[in-house]
Structure formats: structure tokens, C-alpha cells
Design an enzyme around this catalytic site. Structure first.
Site: not given
Ligand code: PEP
Length: 237
Positions: A9-11, A87, A89, A153, A159, A195, A216-217
Site C-alpha cells: 500500500n503505497w498510500k 482502509h 485511513e 489491520e 504506521g 508495521s 505500508g511503510g
Molecule cells: C497500511 O497502510 O495498510 C499499513 C499496514 O501501513 P504500515 O505497514 O506502515 O503500518
């Protein structure tokens, strides 16, 4: 046997350097399904580069007077098979409700697409011991008898660098699986997100009900993402 799935997930970030190249770690792998969720701007290029790519959101409305949105139908026409739905966010920034998320999932399925649907509790909800009831409610309106992927999640782990312990994550994944109708209980992939990074991926991915990760990150760092994919590939379940 569920093939592991690692999704990036490049957001709201551009595609990482080298992502579209021939040796990109974002390409699907012999032993692991790999998907990328880029911004709308990068979607077409990712597809042209033969990555398996989908949007981070698509509107269930038919194309028409919905300023700023991109419809599920347009996404399907572009050539996407996967779409991320719900998601946290999106739920927080755009007020998406469980009913909105269910409408997206149904619209995706109706167009022959595969939704990856996110659920998960907040820190306060976990502290209050309500994590399972929250997730159960988020799942309640979804067509669980259909071919979908669920991403657990925990919001407090996204994040933040905080990760659910492998045992806590496994407990929730097993609980989610127990809520699935019998015809989908073994076949539905349930991803963990929050994370995930090379340092914790093995412990998480070796849990029996964790079938992959939504990253994500770490997905913005090609080397780290590639390591997670390789860890998933090496997993013997
Ligand atoms: C996500 O955006 O779905 C996610 C899990 O982010 P991160 O890995 O940065 O926690």
C-alpha cells in the site's frame, strides 16, 4: 493450501524507484502473490509494466456526477483485478462507514473484481477488550460467502512501528476465520497489516491463520519489501 499474498500500500506516495523495472520486487513471485496499491496517478503505468495493481479506493457509483471520484467500473475497464476497500485511513479521512465499505465490496464483486477489505480496532477499543466485537461488526455487512481477501489491520499498529504480537494477531485471524461461512473458511486469505517489516515478518507469517501481509511503510522501501516477499516464499505451512 492458501498461496501467501503480500500487498504493497503505497498510500499517497509516488511509486518507489525501480518499482516498474524488470527486477522489481513488486512483481508477482512464483510462490507468493504480490499486488501493489499505488495512487491513481501511477496505476496505469504499473499495469503497463505488468505489475498486478489496483486502487486504494474506488467508488461504487456508476460513472457520472461524482466530482473527484473514480468508479469501480472505470478501474475494471483499466484492467485492475484487485481493489483495496475500507482502509482505516479512508474510514478516518473520508468518513467511510461499514455500510460504505460493504457497498464498495459488493460493487467490486459485481464487476468481477477481487476486494481486499480492511478491518481492525483502535487502541481504545483494544484497551477496552472490544477488539473482537469491533471486527465482528465490521465484517457483519460484508458478503463473506464471496471470493474476497480480508486484511486485519489494528489501527494502532498502522504506521506507528507498533505491531500486534504474533500470538494476538493469530488469535484475531483465527477468530475472523471462525466467522466465515463454511464454504469460504479454508479458502479465504486473511492478511495482517500494521508495521510489518523484514524484522517481524517471519514470526507473523508463520502463524497458521496469517496468509500474508498488507504492507505500508516498508512497501516504500524496495529492498525491505523484497525481503518480506522472500520470507513469505520461504514459509512452509
Ligand atoms: C497500511 O497502510 O495498510 C499499513 C499496514 O501501513 P504500515 O505497514 O506502515 O503500518
Amino acid at each position: 493450501m492458501r498461496t501467501p499474498l503480500i500487498a504493497a500500500n503505497w498510500k499517497m506516495n509516488p511509486a518507489p524507484a525501480g518499482a516498474l523495472g524488470t527486477s522489481s520486487p513488486y512483481r508477482t513471485h512464483a510462490a507468493v502473490d504480490v499486488i501493489v496499491f499505488p495512487s491513481f496517478l501511477d496505476l496505469k503505468e504499473c499495469l503497463a509494466a505488468k505489475l498486478i495493481a489496483g486502487p486504494q479506493f474506488a467508488s461504487p457509483e456508476e460513472p457520472g456526477a461524482h466530482t473527484g471520484d473514480v468508479s469501480m467500473t472505470m478501474i475494471k475497464t483499466l484492467g485492475c483485478r484487485y481493489v483495496l476497500c475500507g482502509h482505516s485511513e479512508r474510514r478516518a479521512d473520508h468518513g467511510e462507514t461499514d455500510a460504505d465499505v460493504a457497498a464498495q465490496v459488493i460493487a467490486a464483486l459485481e464487476r468481477g473484481m477481487h476486494p481486499v477489505v480492511c478491518v481492525g480496532e483502535s487502541q481504545e477499543q483494544r484497551k477496552a477488550g472490544k477488539e473482537k466485537s469491533v471486527v465482528k461488526k465490521q465484517l457483519a455487512g460484508l458478503p463473506l460467502e464471496s471470493d474476497i481477501t480480508i486484511a486485519y489491520e489494528p489501527v494502532w499498529a498502522i504506521g506507528t512501528g507498533k505491531t500486534a504480537t504474533p500470538a494476538d494477531a493469530q488469535e484475531m485471524h483465527a477468530y475472523i476465520r471462525s466467522l466465515l461461512p463454511e464454504n469460504r473458511r479454508n479458502g479465504t486469505r486473511i492478511l495482517y497489516g500494521g508495521s510489518m517489516k523484514p524484522e517481524n515478518a517471519e514470526e507473523l507469517l508463520k502463524q497458521p491463520d496469517i496468509d500474508g501481509g498488507l504492507v505500508g511503510g516498508a512497501s516504500l522501501k524496495p529492498d525491505d519489501f523484497g525481503k518480506i516477499v522472500e520470507i513469505a516464499a520461504a514459509m512452509q505451512k
